[in-house]
Design a protein around this motif. Sequence first.
Motif, PDB file in Angstrom:
ATOM      1  N   LEU A  73      45.765  42.382  51.534  1.00 19.29           N
ATOM      2  CA  LEU A  73      46.457  43.433  52.282  1.00 19.29           C
ATOM      3  C   LEU A  73      46.280  44.804  51.633  1.00 19.29           C
ATOM      4  O   LEU A  73      46.890  45.782  52.059  1.00 19.29           O
ATOM      5  N   GLY A  74      45.461  44.846  50.585  1.00 25.48           N
ATOM      6  CA  GLY A  74      45.191  46.121  49.924  1.00 25.48           C
ATOM      7  C   GLY A  74      46.186  46.480  48.842  1.00 25.48           C
ATOM      8  O   GLY A  74      46.229  47.633  48.397  1.00 25.48           O
ATOM      9  N   ILE A  75      46.995  45.518  48.405  1.00 25.76           N
ATOM     10  CA  ILE A  75      47.961  45.763  47.334  1.00 25.76           C
ATOM     11  C   ILE A  75      47.302  45.405  46.017  1.00 25.76           C
ATOM     12  O   ILE A  75      47.080  44.228  45.724  1.00 25.76           O
ATOM     13  N   ASP A  76      46.952  46.406  45.237  1.00 26.29           N
ATOM     14  CA  ASP A  76      46.238  46.196  43.985  1.00 26.29           C
ATOM     15  C   ASP A  76      47.211  45.727  42.910  1.00 26.29           C
ATOM     16  O   ASP A  76      48.126  46.462  42.529  1.00 26.29           O
ATOM     17  N   PRO A  77      47.049  44.491  42.383  1.00 29.97           N
ATOM     18  CA  PRO A  77      47.974  43.989  41.361  1.00 29.97           C
ATOM     19  C   PRO A  77      47.977  44.834  40.089  1.00 29.97           C
ATOM     20  O   PRO A  77      48.967  44.865  39.365  1.00 29.97           O
ATOM     21  N   GLN A  78      46.858  45.513  39.813  1.00 31.53           N
ATOM     22  CA  GLN A  78      46.789  46.328  38.609  1.00 31.53           C
ATOM     23  C   GLN A  78      47.447  47.694  38.784  1.00 31.53           C
ATOM     24  O   GLN A  78      47.845  48.320  37.811  1.00 31.53           O
ATOM     25  N   ARG A  79      47.537  48.145  40.021  1.00 27.70           N
ATOM     26  CA  ARG A  79      48.170  49.442  40.312  1.00 27.70           C
ATOM     27  C   ARG A  79      49.113  49.265  41.494  1.00 27.70           C
ATOM     28  O   ARG A  79      48.871  49.770  42.591  1.00 27.70           O
ATOM     29  N   PRO A  80      50.207  48.506  41.298  1.00 25.67           N
ATOM     30  CA  PRO A  80      51.094  48.199  42.428  1.00 25.67           C
ATOM     31  C   PRO A  80      51.781  49.445  42.978  1.00 25.67           C
ATOM     32  O   PRO A  80      52.111  50.367  42.233  1.00 25.67           O
TER      33      PRO A  80
END
Length: 408
Positions: A184-191
């Motif tokens: 969904l485009g949610i970057d775990p490294q840059r939440p």
Amino acid sequence: MGITTVGTVGTVGAWSGAARGGPGPDAEPAALERELTEAVLAGAARSDVLRALCGATGRPARLLSARGVPLAATDGGAGVPAAVAHGVLAGTAGEVVDTLDGLRATALPVRAGATVAGVLLTLGPGDPRVRALAGAAVTALLIDAVRTGEESAEAPPRHTPADVVAALRSGTVSPSQRAAAASLGIDPQRPPAGAVLHYSGSRLRAWSTALAWLEHPVQQEARTAWTVVPGEAVLARLRNRLRLMTGDESADHVVAASGSHPDSPEDLARSFTEAERLLGLARTRHVPLLTYDGCGVVQMLLPLPRARLEAYAEAHLGPVLRRPELMATLRAWLAERGSRQSVSEQLHLHRNSVGYRVRQIKNLLGTDPLLPDAAAELHLALAALDLLAADDRRLRGVDDDGAVPAGR
């Protein structure tokens, strides 16, 4: 290439370089798929399929479960982390992955609809031809899984956007939910920051429809919706779009708030809690949008438990706290920076009445509210009261119109 069967149990026989193209560089994916499919239908096992694939590519092959555990391998090697396997099966991981024994491999999902046989690895750097040959083995492995009744019961669930947001709010994100979040485009490294929006108008069906049309992942419970946003500008656009789509004339019918930017997905739960408290504060203050970065000194109050907030308000407002008329005058006096005329118009009081009340406030508090130090303490104490009121409304779960939100 030749595949033979022995008795009633099919096995993939020796792969002769001279027989029908052989397993080497001249092997064709279409021919390999046909041969492997026929062999499995005749009784060959998945280990035979992997050996045949190894012969065709010249590379070791491994079949892993949905959790990344080896089910069969031509080299006895290791698997991959569960999160990587889930990502491959969900289509969110790259084609090339690293195994737990430190090797690079091309990874393919072996699934069709609800049937999941696992993850197929061919070791070595990425290569289009190797990938095509590995893809030729997928059908055979699926047939073997159905035939033997060994479809992976561990297949990662397909999470809806609402499921993902709910998991991020709770702070307990499974590997499959993490993979779904990435899709969904949610970057775990840059939440992103947690955000919440509330609708107080009368067109609830339009509100639900508008939420469904958003590109953002949304979890909805009646009048309230949760999502994630990278910044205030995006939240402002979302709020404005929802306001227009619901068709309400009042700009105050959609209120939005967002929390701080977390350092990890696990910290998103805190960001959502901050957003919910700020939403309550925004509604109490009749402000359409309030963010963590824009809430001023309230940032200092958000982490505090209820008892600390109550104690601070009591310490600085105690003598006037249970005098509603004086509290209203104090708020207006601070907001209007001591303008008797403005307070008079705002509270519909005579100027002399305003003066009388301000003198009472000064005597009870023992200070002039407009002195810099006193004003700062009083502003913070009033903010603490507003947060407490917002928390009360949120915990009661009752909207302004008396409706109880879903799930309460």
